[in-house]
Write an enzyme that holds these catalytic residues in place. Structure first.
Site, PDB file in Angstrom:
ATOM      1  N   HIS A 148       8.605  18.124  34.894  1.00 18.61           N
ATOM      2  CA  HIS A 148       7.652  17.680  34.784  1.00 18.61           C
ATOM      3  C   HIS A 148       8.602  18.296  32.766  1.00 18.61           C
ATOM      4  CE1 HIS A 148       3.902  19.830  33.986  1.00 18.61           C
ATOM      5  NE2 HIS A 148       4.316  19.496  32.871  1.00 18.61           N
ATOM      6  N   ASP A 178       7.137  19.049  41.534  1.00 16.04           N
ATOM      7  CA  ASP A 178       6.385  18.647  40.462  1.00 16.04           C
ATOM      8  C   ASP A 178       6.933  20.020  40.674  1.00 16.04           C
ATOM      9  OD1 ASP A 178       6.693  18.214  37.514  1.00 16.04           O
ATOM     10  OD2 ASP A 178       4.490  18.538  37.495  1.00 16.04           O
ATOM     11  N   SER A 256       2.500  24.350  30.742  1.00 17.18           N
ATOM     12  CA  SER A 256       3.469  24.137  31.995  1.00 17.18           C
ATOM     13  C   SER A 256       4.340  25.251  32.018  1.00 17.18           C
ATOM     14  CB  SER A 256       3.870  22.804  31.723  1.00 17.18           C
ATOM     15  OG  SER A 256       2.830  21.821  32.007  1.00 17.18           O
TER      16      SER A 256
END
Length: 402
Positions: A148, A178, A256
């Site tokens: 992402h 992901d 992230s």
């Protein structure tokens, strides 16, 4: 006179007896007092020594090992891609140009350009961009991050801890986990040793290393593992694998793709998500276990995609209610509901109503842990799966196929 002398002698003798008794009593009791007095400081010293070994805890060595291998990623959509996306969207919705661009708040993306210059004459405004973190996993420049972070981008730059900047190529992505792999042109780059995430335990100390909010680069926070095998249903992809390590280390947007490391500075997972009502850290963060990450990264580097092995079963997660319904006393594990034809499971002899309780001696407490165990395995791997069948525990060897 003789009687008086007898009283004096008797008094002297009696006094000596009393004095001797006191001395004997004192002699017997004093060591106990002295020992007690001696033990009390000893106990205090032992407690202080124990505290001095554990508080304050320093993670400086682990942070020093981890920080150089964690990178800052900036991802951006090219003008051409933005223009094509806008044209396609406009064909589908003629009113699109008069309103906000799509994905405005998705994943905290920001948009560049003049906000008053909207429309086809100013595609710069519609160029999506974002930032996150990544971890160097090979000295020659392979970097793992979250999908992402870069999924919308065709222009990606990577900034190392020493401020060197590289253009990055997207080697491959996997939406079901992901994860994504980038490649930068470098050599002798810093990397981290991998931990065995299966052996990590709830209560273990961990560090989160990343670049929160885009500008707080190389930030290190500490916490403990709060839970394992957590499924949040946040990966919007068919066949997604979610078996997160949950921690209370502070993680925010921009973290992230960054590193979750143990107290020895070994890579334990890739930080991916937070549970929050506000968009910022609110107590819990979630990381993909490194045992799963390593398999996917190796596949993407070798094949360009995640070559996923399948067991070929449909399962339900065991709990007290399901155990009562099927008449067993096992409340954890994964119940096989259906076995697919010509699958790894069918060929191995697994059956509906078998309850999977372990894979290769690792306990399976829920469906997420089973997914992660299979997901971290390679096509052709031989697994020993223990199941409960008709009240007996049996071991079933299974060879995985794609």
């Amino acid at each position: 006179m003789k009687q008086f002398a007898g009283f004096v002698i008797s008094g002297i003798i009696g006094g000596m007896i009393v004095f001797g008794g006191i001395q004997m009593t004192k002699s017997d009791y004093t060591p106990a007092i002295e020992q007690s007095a001696m033990e009390l400081p000893a106990r205090t010293v032992a407690t202080n020594e124990m505290i001095s070994m554990r508080v304050p805890v320093s993670f400086a060595d682990a942070a020093e090992k981890a920080t150089p291998a964690v990178v800052h990623i900036r991802a951006r959509e090219s003008e051409e891609t933005a223009r094509n996306r806008m044209q396609q969207r406009q064909r589908q919705d003629p009113f699109y140009r008069f309103f906000q661009p799509d994905d405005l708040f998705d994943n905290f993306f920001r948009f560049e350009g003049n906000p008053f210059g909207r429309g086809m004459d100013n595609p710069e405004f519609f160029r999506r961009r974002g930032s996150g973190s990544g971890v160097i996993v090979s000295p020659d420049g392979y970097v793992v991050t979250n999908n992402h972070v870069i999924r919308f981008a065709d222009e990606v730059t990577v900034t190392l801890n020493d401020n060197r900047v590289f253009n990055a190529e997207v080697v491959g992505r996997d939406e079901t986990t992901d994860l994504a792999v980038l490649k930068i042109e470098g050599s002798n780059l810093p990397t981290l040793k991998f931990a065995d995430s299966d052996k990590s335990r709830v209560g273990d100390w961990v560090l989160a290393v990343g670049n929160p909010f885009d500008y707080l680069t190389s930030t290190v926070t500490a916490g403990i593992i709060s839970a394992k095998g957590r499924n949040l249903n946040i990966i919007d992809s068919e066949g997604s694998i979610e078996s997160f390590i949950q921690t209370d280390a502070a993680v925010n947007p921009g973290n992230s793709g960054g590193a979750l490391v143990d107290d020895l500075g070994r890579l334990l997972g890739i930080n991916t998500a937070i549970a929050t009502p506000t968009g910022a850290y609110a107590g819990y963060s979630f990381a993909i276990p490194i045992n799963l990450v390593a398999k996917i990264v190796d596949d993407i580097i070798e094949f360009g995609y995640y070559r996923r092995a399948f067991l070929g079963i449909t399962i339900s997660e065991m709990d007290a209610k399901l155990a009562d319904e099927i008449g067993v006393n096992i409340t954890t594990g994964a119940l096989i509901v259906e076995v697919q034809e010509n699958s790894s499971a069918e060929k191995a002899g697994l059956r509906p109503n078998d309850i999977i309780i372990s894979v290769n001696d690792s306990d399976i407490n829920n469906a997420s842990q089973l997914q992660a165990a299979i997901g971290a395995s390679r096509v052709g791997d031989n697994l020993m799966i223990n199941v409960s069948r008709n009240g007996r525990i049996i071991s079933v060897p299974v060879t995985l196929i794609e």
